[in-house]
Design an enzyme around this catalytic site. Structure first.
Site, PDB file in Angstrom:
ATOM      1  N   ALA A 172      -4.164  68.742 105.056  1.00  0.00           N
ATOM      2  CA  ALA A 172      -3.752  68.197 106.359  1.00  0.00           C
ATOM      3  C   ALA A 172      -4.564  66.931 106.580  1.00  0.00           C
ATOM      4  CB  ALA A 172      -4.054  69.217 107.448  1.00  0.00           C
ATOM      5  N   GLY A 194      -3.948  72.174 102.942  1.00  0.00           N
ATOM      6  CA  GLY A 194      -2.507  72.225 103.222  1.00  0.00           C
ATOM      7  C   GLY A 194      -1.655  71.870 102.013  1.00  0.00           C
ATOM      8  N   GLU A 220      -1.449  75.020 100.120  1.00  0.00           N
ATOM      9  CA  GLU A 220      -0.569  75.907 100.896  1.00  0.00           C
ATOM     10  C   GLU A 220       0.897  75.485 100.766  1.00  0.00           C
ATOM     11  OE1 GLU A 220      -3.219  75.173 104.287  1.00  0.00           O
ATOM     12  OE2 GLU A 220      -3.022  77.301 104.733  1.00  0.00           O
ATOM     13  N   GLU A 279     -11.186  74.412 103.302  1.00  0.00           N
ATOM     14  CA  GLU A 279     -11.322  74.347 104.764  1.00  0.00           C
ATOM     15  C   GLU A 279     -12.693  74.793 105.261  1.00  0.00           C
ATOM     16  OE1 GLU A 279      -8.691  75.512 103.147  1.00  0.00           O
ATOM     17  OE2 GLU A 279      -6.875  74.661 104.021  1.00  0.00           O
TER      18      GLU A 279
HETATM   19  N1  COA Z   1      -7.024  63.693 105.310  1.00  0.00           N
HETATM   20  C1  COA Z   1      -7.197  62.392 105.618  1.00  0.00           C
HETATM   21  N2  COA Z   1      -7.603  61.483 104.721  1.00  0.00           N
HETATM   22  C2  COA Z   1      -7.871  61.908 103.474  1.00  0.00           C
HETATM   23  C3  COA Z   1      -7.706  63.257 103.087  1.00  0.00           C
HETATM   24  C4  COA Z   1      -7.267  64.168 104.075  1.00  0.00           C
HETATM   25  N3  COA Z   1      -7.062  65.465 103.807  1.00  0.00           N
HETATM   26  N4  COA Z   1      -8.042  63.381 101.782  1.00  0.00           N
HETATM   27  C5  COA Z   1      -8.390  62.137 101.363  1.00  0.00           C
HETATM   28  N5  COA Z   1      -8.278  61.259 102.362  1.00  0.00           N
HETATM   29  C6  COA Z   1      -8.567  59.812 102.353  1.00  0.00           C
HETATM   30  C7  COA Z   1     -10.063  59.531 102.290  1.00  0.00           C
HETATM   31  O1  COA Z   1     -10.647  59.606 103.591  1.00  0.00           O
HETATM   32  C8  COA Z   1     -10.069  58.132 101.723  1.00  0.00           C
HETATM   33  O2  COA Z   1      -9.749  57.235 102.750  1.00  0.00           O
HETATM   34  P1  COA Z   1     -10.640  55.856 102.935  1.00  0.00           P
HETATM   35  O3  COA Z   1     -10.289  55.072 101.695  1.00  0.00           O
HETATM   36  O4  COA Z   1     -10.118  55.283 104.191  1.00  0.00           O
HETATM   37  O5  COA Z   1     -12.061  56.289 102.970  1.00  0.00           O
HETATM   38  C9  COA Z   1      -8.870  58.154 100.752  1.00  0.00           C
HETATM   39  O6  COA Z   1      -8.074  59.244 101.156  1.00  0.00           O
HETATM   40  C10 COA Z   1      -9.300  58.349  99.308  1.00  0.00           C
HETATM   41  O7  COA Z   1     -10.084  59.527  99.229  1.00  0.00           O
HETATM   42  P2  COA Z   1     -11.535  59.583  98.562  1.00  0.00           P
HETATM   43  O8  COA Z   1     -12.271  60.735  99.160  1.00  0.00           O
HETATM   44  O9  COA Z   1     -12.193  58.245  98.642  1.00  0.00           O
HETATM   45  O10 COA Z   1     -11.125  59.865  97.043  1.00  0.00           O
HETATM   46  P3  COA Z   1     -11.925  60.696  95.951  1.00  0.00           P
HETATM   47  O11 COA Z   1     -11.203  60.495  94.673  1.00  0.00           O
HETATM   48  O12 COA Z   1     -13.385  60.353  96.014  1.00  0.00           O
HETATM   49  O13 COA Z   1     -11.792  62.243  96.429  1.00  0.00           O
HETATM   50  C11 COA Z   1     -10.638  64.218  97.257  1.00  0.00           C
HETATM   51  C12 COA Z   1     -10.540  62.870  96.494  1.00  0.00           C
HETATM   52  C13 COA Z   1      -9.224  64.734  97.428  1.00  0.00           C
HETATM   53  C14 COA Z   1     -11.482  65.210  96.452  1.00  0.00           C
HETATM   54  C15 COA Z   1     -11.306  63.969  98.638  1.00  0.00           C
HETATM   55  O14 COA Z   1     -10.625  62.896  99.287  1.00  0.00           O
HETATM   56  C16 COA Z   1     -11.291  65.163  99.556  1.00  0.00           C
HETATM   57  O15 COA Z   1     -12.117  66.049  99.418  1.00  0.00           O
HETATM   58  N6  COA Z   1     -10.361  65.186 100.532  1.00  0.00           N
HETATM   59  C17 COA Z   1     -10.292  66.194 101.549  1.00  0.00           C
HETATM   60  C18 COA Z   1      -9.734  67.493 101.013  1.00  0.00           C
HETATM   61  C19 COA Z   1      -9.749  68.588 102.091  1.00  0.00           C
HETATM   62  O16 COA Z   1     -10.785  68.988 102.572  1.00  0.00           O
HETATM   63  N7  COA Z   1      -8.551  69.066 102.447  1.00  0.00           N
HETATM   64  C20 COA Z   1      -8.398  70.131 103.385  1.00  0.00           C
HETATM   65  C21 COA Z   1      -8.071  69.608 104.718  1.00  0.00           C
HETATM   66  S1  COA Z   1      -7.947  70.927 105.898  1.00  0.00           S
END
Ligand code: COA
Length: 259
Positions: free
Chosen positions: A65, A110, A113, A133
């Site tokens: 999400a 999400g 999911e 989460e």
């Molecule tokens: N919601 C909003 N933005 C998100 C996102 C999410 N779930 N997942 C990634 N992004 C955004 C990051 O904030 C970043 O934005 P920015 O460039 O403005 O900083 C962009 O996507 C790229 O992500 P980044 O974290 O820089 O890439 P990465 O390769 O280092 O890591 C992930 C990738 C997917 C491991 C990491 O982004 C992450 O852990 N995301 C969240 C996952 C999560 O907790 N999901 C559950 C949500 S309830």
């Protein structure tokens, strides 16, 4: 079609790509509303016999999400958000035609999911799965606590949800979270191949099989068996059943019409 959900129709298959690559295809309200709209329309469209859901690019299927939408939320907003996401993911799970998640990268929160609500999951080698989460002080809210244990078993689901850890595609295959792992450049072709194998069967039989399995798993065994036998019996009134049986006896390929 919307900017965040791109669709292409290849014969009878609709390929839908969630497209917010700048945020790893995170699910915001617009994506959720577009998914709802798409599945409602595709349900009624006889030209569409199966759906492939994937994410834009080679890095992410859906990284969850949209966390940035959370910062202003209190319990009421969170409840509504969860209710809406659950409703849409149930619409996908209960869709009467097969839905394949072609998981092309991160499927987190999400995103995991969403993949769980699809009927079959095919992953590229670089795909990663997880319910992170708890790292945010919350729990899965789009059905993960209910669907994950049904698919991979209670013990493994508890471990994944409580640790918030990420697993790679090989581990996801080993624990039954995905059906198959392929190279990134083969992902859509492989998903199409599986869907085409299903699409050549009688559509009402496919719908009844999905209904018996997806609804039946929520019932007691006795109720599930009752559902199975009434679906089984109803199929004997279809033209396709007569065609399938005649084709077998006449040693030819059946020509199913969906009637
Ligand atoms: N919601 C909003 N933005 C998100 C996102 C999410 N779930 N997942 C990634 N992004 C955004 C990051 O904030 C970043 O934005 P920015 O460039 O403005 O900083 C962009 O996507 C790229 O992500 P980044 O974290 O820089 O890439 P990465 O390769 O280092 O890591 C992930 C990738 C997917 C491991 C990491 O982004 C992450 O852990 N995301 C969240 C996952 C999560 O907790 N999901 C559950 C949500 S309830």
């Amino acid at each position: 079609m919307s900017d965040v959900l791109k669709t292409i129709k290849v014969e009878k298959i609709l390929i839908c790509t969630i497209s917010r690559p700048e945020v790893m295809n995170a699910l915001n309200k617009e994506v959720l509303n577009s998914l709802k709209d798409l599945f409602e329309k595709a349900r009624e469209n006889n030209e569409i016999r199966g759906i492939i859901l994937t994410g834009e690019g080679e890095k992410a299927f859906v990284a969850g999400a949209d966390i940035k939408e959370f910062s202003s939320y209190g319990p009421m907003e969170a409840y509504k958000m969860s209710e809406k996401g659950q409703e849409i993911f149930s619409l996908i799970e209960n869709f009467p035609k097969p839905v394949i998640a072609a998981v092309n990268g991160y499927a987190l929160g999400g995103g995991c999911e969403l993949a769980l609500s699809c009927h079959i999951r095919i992953a590229s080698k670089n795909a990663k799965f997880g319910q992170p989460e708890v790292n945010l002080g919350i729990i899965p809210g789009y059905g993960g606590t209910q669907r994950l244990p049904r698919i991979i078993g209670l013990g493994r689901a508890i471990e994944l949800i409580l640790t918030g850890k990420m697993i790679d595609s090989e581990e996801a295959f080993r624990i039954g979270l995905v059906n198959k792992v392929v190279e990134q450049n083969e992902l859509i072709e492989e998903s199409k191949k599986i869907l085409n194998q299903i699409i050549e069967k009688a559509p009402i039989a496919i719908e009844m099989a999905l209904n018996s399995i997806i609804s039946g798993i929520e019932m007691t065994k006795e109720e599930g068996l009752k559902l199975e036998r009434s679906n089984f019996a109803n199929l004997f009134s279809t033209e396709d059943m007569k065609e399938g049986v005649s084709a077998f006896i006449e040693k030819r390929k059946p020509n199913f019409k969906g009637k």
